[in-house]
Structures are given as C-alpha cells and as structure tokens.
Write an enzyme that holds these catalytic residues in place. Structure first.
Site, PDB file in Angstrom:
ATOM      1  N   SER A  87       0.859  -1.184   0.000  1.00  0.00           N
ATOM      2  CA  SER A  87       0.000   0.000   0.000  1.00  0.00           C
ATOM      3  C   SER A  87       0.899   1.239   0.000  1.00  0.00           C
ATOM      4  O   SER A  87       2.122   1.123  -0.063  1.00  0.00           O
ATOM      5  CB  SER A  87      -0.949  -0.020   1.187  1.00  0.00           C
ATOM      6  OG  SER A  87      -0.197   0.024   2.359  1.00  0.00           O
ATOM      7  N   LEU A  88       0.286   2.383   0.067  1.00  0.00           N
ATOM      8  CA  LEU A  88       1.056   3.628  -0.033  1.00  0.00           C
ATOM      9  C   LEU A  88       0.990   4.419   1.261  1.00  0.00           C
ATOM     10  O   LEU A  88      -0.010   4.358   1.979  1.00  0.00           O
ATOM     11  CB  LEU A  88       0.470   4.505  -1.145  1.00  0.00           C
ATOM     12  CG  LEU A  88       0.566   3.986  -2.569  1.00  0.00           C
ATOM     13  CD1 LEU A  88      -0.288   4.845  -3.497  1.00  0.00           C
ATOM     14  CD2 LEU A  88       2.013   3.989  -3.044  1.00  0.00           C
ATOM     15  N   GLU A 146      -0.794  10.472 -10.796  1.00  0.00           N
ATOM     16  CA  GLU A 146      -1.978   9.753 -11.306  1.00  0.00           C
ATOM     17  C   GLU A 146      -3.158   9.928 -10.352  1.00  0.00           C
ATOM     18  O   GLU A 146      -2.972  10.265  -9.185  1.00  0.00           O
ATOM     19  CB  GLU A 146      -1.684   8.242 -11.378  1.00  0.00           C
ATOM     20  CG  GLU A 146      -0.529   7.897 -12.270  1.00  0.00           C
ATOM     21  CD  GLU A 146       0.014   6.498 -12.001  1.00  0.00           C
ATOM     22  OE1 GLU A 146      -0.530   5.801 -11.108  1.00  0.00           O
ATOM     23  OE2 GLU A 146       0.978   6.119 -12.668  1.00  0.00           O
ATOM     24  N   LYS A 170      -5.834   8.584  -7.776  1.00  0.00           N
ATOM     25  CA  LYS A 170      -5.911   7.448  -6.855  1.00  0.00           C
ATOM     26  C   LYS A 170      -7.359   6.962  -6.900  1.00  0.00           C
ATOM     27  O   LYS A 170      -8.248   7.545  -6.280  1.00  0.00           O
ATOM     28  CB  LYS A 170      -5.527   7.864  -5.443  1.00  0.00           C
ATOM     29  CG  LYS A 170      -5.465   6.698  -4.504  1.00  0.00           C
ATOM     30  CD  LYS A 170      -4.862   7.110  -3.166  1.00  0.00           C
ATOM     31  CE  LYS A 170      -4.821   5.944  -2.217  1.00  0.00           C
ATOM     32  NZ  LYS A 170      -6.123   5.384  -1.916  1.00  0.00           N
ATOM     33  N   ASP A 176     -10.650   5.030  -6.289  1.00  0.00           N
ATOM     34  CA  ASP A 176     -11.193   4.428  -5.074  1.00  0.00           C
ATOM     35  C   ASP A 176     -12.031   3.206  -5.436  1.00  0.00           C
ATOM     36  O   ASP A 176     -13.247   3.271  -5.537  1.00  0.00           O
ATOM     37  CB  ASP A 176     -12.060   5.475  -4.357  1.00  0.00           C
ATOM     38  CG  ASP A 176     -12.371   5.052  -2.934  1.00  0.00           C
ATOM     39  OD1 ASP A 176     -11.756   4.079  -2.462  1.00  0.00           O
ATOM     40  OD2 ASP A 176     -13.234   5.694  -2.313  1.00  0.00           O
ATOM     41  N   TYR A 211      -2.453   0.638 -13.423  1.00  0.00           N
ATOM     42  CA  TYR A 211      -1.469   1.683 -13.159  1.00  0.00           C
ATOM     43  C   TYR A 211      -0.092   1.156 -12.771  1.00  0.00           C
ATOM     44  O   TYR A 211       0.764   1.933 -12.364  1.00  0.00           O
ATOM     45  CB  TYR A 211      -1.990   2.624 -12.053  1.00  0.00           C
ATOM     46  CG  TYR A 211      -2.557   1.900 -10.847  1.00  0.00           C
ATOM     47  CD1 TYR A 211      -1.738   1.250  -9.947  1.00  0.00           C
ATOM     48  CD2 TYR A 211      -3.930   1.866 -10.629  1.00  0.00           C
ATOM     49  CE1 TYR A 211      -2.252   0.589  -8.855  1.00  0.00           C
ATOM     50  CE2 TYR A 211      -4.467   1.207  -9.548  1.00  0.00           C
ATOM     51  CZ  TYR A 211      -3.614   0.565  -8.658  1.00  0.00           C
ATOM     52  OH  TYR A 211      -4.135  -0.103  -7.590  1.00  0.00           O
ATOM     53  N   LYS A 220       4.536   9.263  -8.038  1.00  0.00           N
ATOM     54  CA  LYS A 220       5.525   8.184  -8.130  1.00  0.00           C
ATOM     55  C   LYS A 220       6.812   8.687  -8.771  1.00  0.00           C
ATOM     56  O   LYS A 220       6.751   9.461  -9.735  1.00  0.00           O
ATOM     57  CB  LYS A 220       4.978   7.045  -8.992  1.00  0.00           C
ATOM     58  CG  LYS A 220       3.678   6.455  -8.501  1.00  0.00           C
ATOM     59  CD  LYS A 220       3.098   5.448  -9.479  1.00  0.00           C
ATOM     60  CE  LYS A 220       1.804   4.871  -8.919  1.00  0.00           C
ATOM     61  NZ  LYS A 220       1.092   4.001  -9.830  1.00  0.00           N
ATOM     62  N   LYS A 260      -3.930  12.601  -0.204  1.00  0.00           N
ATOM     63  CA  LYS A 260      -5.359  12.361   0.055  1.00  0.00           C
ATOM     64  C   LYS A 260      -6.140  13.682   0.028  1.00  0.00           C
ATOM     65  O   LYS A 260      -5.722  14.663   0.638  1.00  0.00           O
ATOM     66  CB  LYS A 260      -5.545  11.681   1.426  1.00  0.00           C
ATOM     67  CG  LYS A 260      -4.908  10.302   1.520  1.00  0.00           C
ATOM     68  CD  LYS A 260      -5.609   9.261   0.658  1.00  0.00           C
ATOM     69  CE  LYS A 260      -6.790   8.650   1.308  1.00  0.00           C
ATOM     70  NZ  LYS A 260      -6.583   7.533   2.153  1.00  0.00           N
ATOM     71  N   CYS A 317     -50.731   7.514   1.608  1.00  0.00           N
ATOM     72  CA  CYS A 317     -49.908   8.198   0.604  1.00  0.00           C
ATOM     73  C   CYS A 317     -50.231   9.692   0.585  1.00  0.00           C
ATOM     74  O   CYS A 317     -51.402  10.074   0.487  1.00  0.00           O
ATOM     75  CB  CYS A 317     -50.166   7.589  -0.771  1.00  0.00           C
ATOM     76  SG  CYS A 317     -49.363   8.503  -2.094  1.00  0.00           S
ATOM     77  N   CYS A 358     -52.131  10.468  -2.818  1.00  0.00           N
ATOM     78  CA  CYS A 358     -53.437   9.949  -3.249  1.00  0.00           C
ATOM     79  C   CYS A 358     -54.253   9.368  -2.093  1.00  0.00           C
ATOM     80  O   CYS A 358     -55.330   8.813  -2.311  1.00  0.00           O
ATOM     81  CB  CYS A 358     -53.259   8.891  -4.338  1.00  0.00           C
ATOM     82  SG  CYS A 358     -52.568   7.343  -3.724  1.00  0.00           S
ATOM     83  N   CYS A 361     -46.934   2.753  -1.799  1.00  0.00           N
ATOM     84  CA  CYS A 361     -48.301   3.257  -1.896  1.00  0.00           C
ATOM     85  C   CYS A 361     -49.092   2.252  -2.723  1.00  0.00           C
ATOM     86  O   CYS A 361     -48.623   1.778  -3.752  1.00  0.00           O
ATOM     87  CB  CYS A 361     -48.268   4.624  -2.588  1.00  0.00           C
ATOM     88  SG  CYS A 361     -49.821   5.049  -3.382  1.00  0.00           S
ATOM     89  N   CYS A 400     -52.850   6.941  -8.099  1.00  0.00           N
ATOM     90  CA  CYS A 400     -51.879   7.806  -7.421  1.00  0.00           C
ATOM     91  C   CYS A 400     -51.209   8.723  -8.446  1.00  0.00           C
ATOM     92  O   CYS A 400     -50.488   8.261  -9.323  1.00  0.00           O
ATOM     93  CB  CYS A 400     -50.826   6.965  -6.716  1.00  0.00           C
ATOM     94  SG  CYS A 400     -49.550   7.988  -5.952  1.00  0.00           S
TER      95      CYS A 400
HETATM   96  S1  IVH Z   1       0.359   2.484  -6.798  1.00  0.00           S
HETATM   97  C1  IVH Z   1       3.649  -0.002  -5.070  1.00  0.00           C
HETATM   98  N1  IVH Z   1      -1.369   3.901  -8.150  1.00  0.00           N
HETATM   99  O1  IVH Z   1      -4.442   2.943  -3.578  1.00  0.00           O
HETATM  100  C2  IVH Z   1       2.551   0.646  -5.828  1.00  0.00           C
HETATM  101  N2  IVH Z   1      -2.173   2.701  -6.263  1.00  0.00           N
HETATM  102  O2  IVH Z   1      -2.595   2.245  -0.628  1.00  0.00           O
HETATM  103  C3  IVH Z   1       1.357   0.794  -5.010  1.00  0.00           C
HETATM  104  N3  IVH Z   1      -4.568   2.920  -5.871  1.00  0.00           N
HETATM  105  O3  IVH Z   1      -4.751  -0.110  -2.413  1.00  0.00           O
HETATM  106  C4  IVH Z   1       0.137   1.191  -5.662  1.00  0.00           C
HETATM  107  N4  IVH Z   1      -4.992   4.226  -7.604  1.00  0.00           N
HETATM  108  O4  IVH Z   1      -4.892  -0.141  -4.877  1.00  0.00           O
HETATM  109  C5  IVH Z   1      -1.184   3.080  -7.097  1.00  0.00           C
HETATM  110  N5  IVH Z   1      -2.778   5.173  -9.475  1.00  0.00           N
HETATM  111  C6  IVH Z   1      -2.607   4.367  -8.438  1.00  0.00           C
HETATM  112  C7  IVH Z   1      -3.661   3.965  -7.599  1.00  0.00           C
HETATM  113  C8  IVH Z   1      -3.402   3.145  -6.503  1.00  0.00           C
HETATM  114  C9  IVH Z   1      -5.512   3.588  -6.569  1.00  0.00           C
HETATM  115  C10 IVH Z   1      -4.841   2.164  -4.638  1.00  0.00           C
HETATM  116  C11 IVH Z   1      -4.094   0.899  -4.487  1.00  0.00           C
HETATM  117  C12 IVH Z   1      -3.851   0.768  -2.988  1.00  0.00           C
HETATM  118  C13 IVH Z   1      -4.116   2.133  -2.469  1.00  0.00           C
HETATM  119  C14 IVH Z   1      -2.880   2.735  -1.843  1.00  0.00           C
END
Ligand code: IVH
Length: 665
Positions: free
Chosen positions: A84-85, A114, A116, A118, A224, A287, A311, A405, A408, A423, A429
């Site tokens: 994760s990041l 890029e 992120k 969801d 990505y 990145k 975020k 309702c 009506c 209703c 209605c």
């Molecule tokens: S890069 C090592 N790029 O965000 C590379 N993650 O914790 C790690 N996510 O669950 C991921 N868009 O699934 C990357 N453009 C993007 C992303 C992305 C969404 C999600 C990823 C992870 C969470 C980061």
C-alpha cells in the site's frame, strides 16, 4: 475433420473480432458495431464452442458471460506483495515527501502523478499473453482468486498483444458512478439493501461466487502498475504505462513533472474537478518515474519510499435536518428524503439528502431537527452519514412513515421481506402515474427528446395528459401557450413524440413500466414474443420457459396485462400508431421453396445457424459454396470471398433487409 478445421479457423476469427469490439467499446469508448451485431458474433462463437468443446480456450470472450458458480474462493499467493502507499494530507506533507526523495537521491527527480482510484485493488497475471489469474489484493500477500469474475469485465483483455512469459499488472476494479446510481435505484425499487458507495458495489460484485452477478454489473478495471515482467525490460514508470496501453488495457491518465509546485497544483485542481470523472478518486498518487531511482529509494515494511498518496480532504459537512418528506416513485416506493439547511459541499449547495427507507432512519437514529454529518456518496445524491448527538437539544422529533400516501391517500404498506414501503394507489396515485410518464419518455424507454420531468409534470398538472398514451393525442394548441414553451419548442416536442411511435419493441416494453421488467428483460421479451399482442397473451409457462425470466417476473407481466386500465392504455397507444411489434415481418410458410441460398458475412438479426434454419423452414436450401445454381447470396457485414464469386457469376446478392423482405413476401 474438415468441419473441425473450419470451426477452428472461424473461432479464431470470431475471438479476435469480438475482442476488437470489446476494446473499442470499453477501452476507447467508441463502438464500431451495434449491441445486437455484437451479440450475434458472440452467439456464433458460443455455438461453435458448444459443438467443438475441445476448441474452447480460457481466453475466449465467451468466458466473459460468467459460467457456473464456484463452491468457495481459492486463495491466491501474489508473486510480489501488493504494497500500500503512505499518505500525505495537504501540500506541506507532499513537500516533505519531495524533500525526502530529493535529499536521499541527491539528484534531479522526475515524477508521475496519477488519480488514486477508489475501487478494489487487484492483480492480473498473464502467461504467454493469456490472462491466467485475476486476484484481489487481500492482505497484500494473499488474495482471493476471482478470475471467474474478472473475466466478465469488458475492458480487461483476456489476451494481450505481446505473448511474454509473464506480465503481472496491478489496477483498480471500479463501478462507474452513473452505473452505481442506476444499480442502487434498481435495488431501491426492488426493496433490496443498497450499496453504500461505488467502491462497495464493485467489491460486492467481484467478491461473489456466482460470476453471473459480476457479468450483469457494469464493472471496469483501470491499471497503473506493471508488477512483474519477464521477457522485456522497462526502465521508467511512464514506459510501463505506455506498454500497458499498447497491450490493450485502460490505463490511468498521468502527468509527468519535475516541479513539485506544479504537482501540488495539479493535485489540488483534481481535488475540485474529481466530480467530473466517471470513477471516484480519493486522492492522487505521486511516483518517482525512474526505476533505478525507485530501487535506490527502496521500501519500508509496508510501502514504497518512492511513491505517496496525496489524500483529498473528506467531502463531508455538518448541517441541520429541518424536515423529512416522502417521495412516491413510479412503482409506489415511498422514500423518505431529508430537507437540510443548505450547505456547500463538494462544489455544490446541498439542501436534500436521501434517507433510503425507514430502517435506515432507525439504524442511524435520525430525528427531525438533528444536526447531521452529510457526505456526497456516489457523488450525485448526498447521504446522511451520522447524527451529531452532542448537539441535540431535546426538541427533536421522531419521524414515522405516513400510513396513507401523501399524494393519493391510499394505504401505504410494507410487504414482508421488502425494505421499502409502497403506496397501494397504483393508477389512482398521481405521483406514480406522473413518474410512470417520466419513465415512459426517458432515454432508454421511448426516448422522447424534450419531454423531461418538468414538462411532464406541467402537462400532468394542467391535466393535458392523464397517462402516457395521452401524449400521442396532444395538439399544438394544447401546448404552445404553456410556460417556457413557444411555437418552435411545441413543434419540436410534437415531432419527438411522433418519432417515438417508431421506437423498437423492447423500448416500448421497457417504457410500459411493468414492475420487475428492466431493460434487459424487455429485450429478451421482445426477442421472444415479437409483439405486444403476443406478449400480452403469454402464459406463465411460456414466460418461464425463457431462460432469464423467473416466475416473479412472469407473474408481474401477467398481472400487468390483466389489468383493464393497462389494456385500455395499450389500445390507445395502438390507435395512435405506436409500433407494437418488432421490425421482422411474419414469415410465410413455403416462401422459399426450391431456392438455394449461400450466406456470407455477419447478419445483424440472425446467427448463421438461425438464418439457415429459417431458410430451410420456408422450404429453401442452404449451400456452403457459390455456383451458377445458387439463387441468392445473403451478404451480411464483412462478407467473404463468396460475395466476389457471386458478383462474378451474376448471382443475386441480398443484403439483410432484402433477405428479410423476401422471407416475408
Ligand atoms: S500504486 C507499489 N497507483 O491505492 C505501488 N495505487 O494504498 C502501489 N490505488 O490499495 C500502488 N490508484 O490499490 C497506485 N494510481 C494508483 C492507484 C493506486 C488507486 C490504490 C491501491 C492501494 C491504495 C494505496
């Protein structure tokens, strides 16, 4: 043997053709053929694969429709953990990240920025170019093998361009925001529990044992990251993205920059513009582009040091719930809505929020007069997240659904097992009738341009229409003097209404608003019955004999056509000249006796097999090669060499329309 080789060749052709169309539809958003033409290709492929099961391969697009349900999930060990990041909240923390990276490398650094997305994080594994596994991230090391569901997602290539030994790709599965809204609306109408947001909807659709569920939902994957690659070397992240694009994926958009201030501005801008995107994003990802620099920076135990998630601030606000009013929908569903003290949220002023149903209000313990936290879930309809109980004064009031309702005065009832109350007024209605007319005119139904909710409401309130059949009896003088109308708009509106008389049968069936009959069921019913008349006479047995129609839908159809009032409305539609059958004319017996046909290319309305059966049922013969004895060559889209041969020999060539006409004569 010859048949086998022929089938093998055709299957290969069809697979490429279908995947090309999938790519155009889902990735480029630029379809080349109609849905029904696409269905025909798919049907031909499935028929051939049925005939020659040994020719069915895992990369066949027929696998996208979703096979048998699994008994349970298999776990899947990711080759490289899906990390994760780390997070950066606000510009300061982004600058800290930049400083760390630059100080540690001691040189110029280029970044890629890029969205992120969801959604649900997944890994896709291709061996020798073929998709072998699609798995959820899980805890990063072990995920769930959800290949059966991933294969149903239209923009995931089942086969990539370069057949490298291994390509492991990371991306996000998501449900487009408008599809999420539609799905929840359908669920609400059916009284089923709703998904809280598009992310849950995507995850809930993919983490299912039955692939038919994923196949029926609009899911997408955007990629990505190349996690593993064998047989090729790539040195920068931007080249990874380019490589992924070339392989046929939908790839995340990106900005390349060395300037952290430019990057920060770009992130902030997306924070404001995020609502314009078809998917939800909760931040941006920054990145380091160069992979050698990435390697030097390395990883902490959980995340890479060369990337960070910026975020966005949460899009929530606090406001006062002034009142709860109920809205009656087309199917009678009585849904409570919160009237809020207007508050600015996500760039718009919010003064209403959905409260879904009675249980939702009880679960969240919402009282009239409460201060509530609201959030734009699914971006479009704001939602109440929770009550700020500390702000209660004791003056708040409990809400209860009305027994009758408000539109009506019919009784409101909540059936067992349903989340919504309804209703019972049906045709008496005004709200149900008005909403029904709005539905009738809407884009996927009769598609009457210029007849949106406000005009319908106006026509209805002025008693110019009482039901949707009345639309076809409106006169110029009835509408020209309405507010904001005028001569030109009145003419246009009447022209749109006139044009809608030619809508397809499936549009009309959907437009009627038969409970439980959505767009898909309407198409199936149109294909199977061919006219309103035949559909209205269908028995329960005939209806449930159709694969996708269950007994609940069958009963709903029957009771719809049993109602006197509905029959009267249908009769008025018919009298007005609304088309009540499919375009395909009735076929006369023996029309083709003694005639020899050759079929080439792809027909829109029939598979090869169906066309052959039709010709034979009318007394004709079908041959596979063109000779002087051939009477007609039926040529569909992309005809083959038989077309040229027919031209050389002077054999009559029929396009699909003329072929259908000939059968009808
Ligand atoms: S890069 C090592 N790029 O965000 C590379 N993650 O914790 C790690 N996510 O669950 C991921 N868009 O699934 C990357 N453009 C993007 C992303 C992305 C969404 C999600 C990823 C992870 C969470 C980061």
């Amino acid at each position: 043997m010859e048949a086998f080789t022929k089938a093998q060749k055709r299957i290969e052709e069809l697979k490429r053709e279908i995947e090309k169309h999938n790519y155009h539809y889902y990735v480029l958003d630029d379809p080349l053929i109609s849905d029904s033409q696409f269905d025909l290709l798919m049907r031909e492929l499935m028929e051939l694969e049925n005939q020659f099961p040994e020719l069915l391969t895992p990369d066949s697009p027929s696998q996208r429709v979703g096979g048998e349900p699994l008994k349970g999930f298999k776990t899947f060990q990711h080759r490289t953990p899906l990390l994760s990041l780390g997070n950066a909240f606000g510009k300061e923390e982004l600058l800290d990240f930049h400083r760390r990276v630059v100080n540690s490398l001691g040189e110029d650094v280029e970044f890629i920025v890029e969205h992120k997305v969801d959604g649900l994080s997944i890994g896709l594994y291709y061996e020798n170019g073929i998709l072998q596994v699609g798995a959820t991230r899980g805890d990063g090391e072990t995920g769930e093998d959800v290949t059966h569901n991933i294969k149903t997602i239209g923009n995931v290539p089942l086969r990539i361009k370069e057949p490298l030994p291994l390509v492991a790709v990371r991306g996000e599965a998501y449900m487009p925001k408008d599809s999420f809204e539609k799905l929840n609306q359908e669920k609400e109408e059916k009284g089923e529990p709703l998904f809280a947001n598009p992310r849950n909807a995507a995850a809930g659709s993919i983490r299912q044992l039955n692939p038919k569920i994923a196949a029926s939902r609009d899911l997408r994957v955007i990629v990505y990251d190349v996690m593993d690659l064998e047989g090729k070397e790539i040195h920068t992240h931007s080249e990874d993205l380019e490589f992924l694009r070339e392989q046929g994926f939908s790839v995340i958009e990106s900005l390349k920059s060395k300037d952290i201030n430019e990057i920060a501005t770009y992130c902030e801008q997306w924070g404001h513009k995020r609502h314009d995107l078809p998917y939800e994003i909760d931040g941006m990802v920054i990145k380091v582009n160069n992979k050698e620099q990435q390697r030097q920076l390395g990883y902490t135990s959980k995340s890479p040091r060369w990337a960070i998630a910026y975020k966005f601030p949460a899009e929530q606000g606090i406001t006062r719930l002034l009142d709860i009013v109920v809205k009656v929908g087309r199917t009678g569903a009585v849904t409570p809505n919160a009237i809020l003290e207007p508050v600015k949220l996500a760039g718009t002023t919010v003064s209403r929020a959905t409260l879904h149903n009675e249980d939702f209000i009880k679960e969240k313990d919402i009282l009239i007069g409460d201060y509530v936290v609201i959030q734009k879930a699914g971006e479009i309809i704001p939602e109440v997240v929770e009550v700020v109980k500390e702000k209660r004064t004791g003056e708040e009031r409990v809400f209860s659904l009305p027994e009758y309702c408000p539109e009506c005065s019919s009784k409101v009832v909540r059936l067992e097992g349903e989340a919504v109350a309804r209703c019972t007024g049906k045709t008496i209605c005004p709200a149900q009738v008005r909403e029904g007319i709005i539905h009738f005119a809407s884009r996927n139904a009769m598609d009457i341009e210029g007849l949106g909710p406000s005009i319908v409401t106006l026509l209805f309130e002025k008693e110019l229409i009482k039901n949707f059949a009345d639309l076809y009896y409106l006169k110029f003088e009835d509408i020209v003097n309405l507010e904001r109308m005028g001569e030109k708009s009145a003419q246009n509106l009447l022209a749109s209404i006139e044009k809608s008389k030619e809508a397809s049968l499936h549009q009309l069936i959907f437009a009627l608003g038969i409970p439980l009959v959505g767009q898909k069921a309407a198409k199936i019913l149109a294909e199977n019955f061919g006219s309103i008349d035949k559909l209205s006479k269908a028995t329960e047995d005939e209806l449930i004999a159709i694969h996708e129609i269950g007994s609940k839908i069958a009963q709903s159809i029957i009771s719809f056509f049993n109602e006197e009032q509905n029959r009267a409305i249908l009769e008025r539609l018919k009298q007005a000249g609304v088309k009540m059958e499919s375009e395909i004319p009735e076929i006369k017996e023996g029309a083709l006796v003694g005639k020899t046909f050759v079929i080439t290319g792809t027909l829109e309305k029939y598979s090869r097999k169906e066309a052959q059966e039709l010709i034979e049922s009318l007394g004709g013969k079908v041959s596979s090669s063109v000779s002087k004895k051939t009477d007609y060559v039926v040529a569909g889209a992309s005809p083959g060499s038989k077309y040229d041969k027919a031209q050389q020999l002077g054999v009559s060539i029929l396009d699909e329309e003329s072929f259908i006409k000939l059968m009808g004569e």
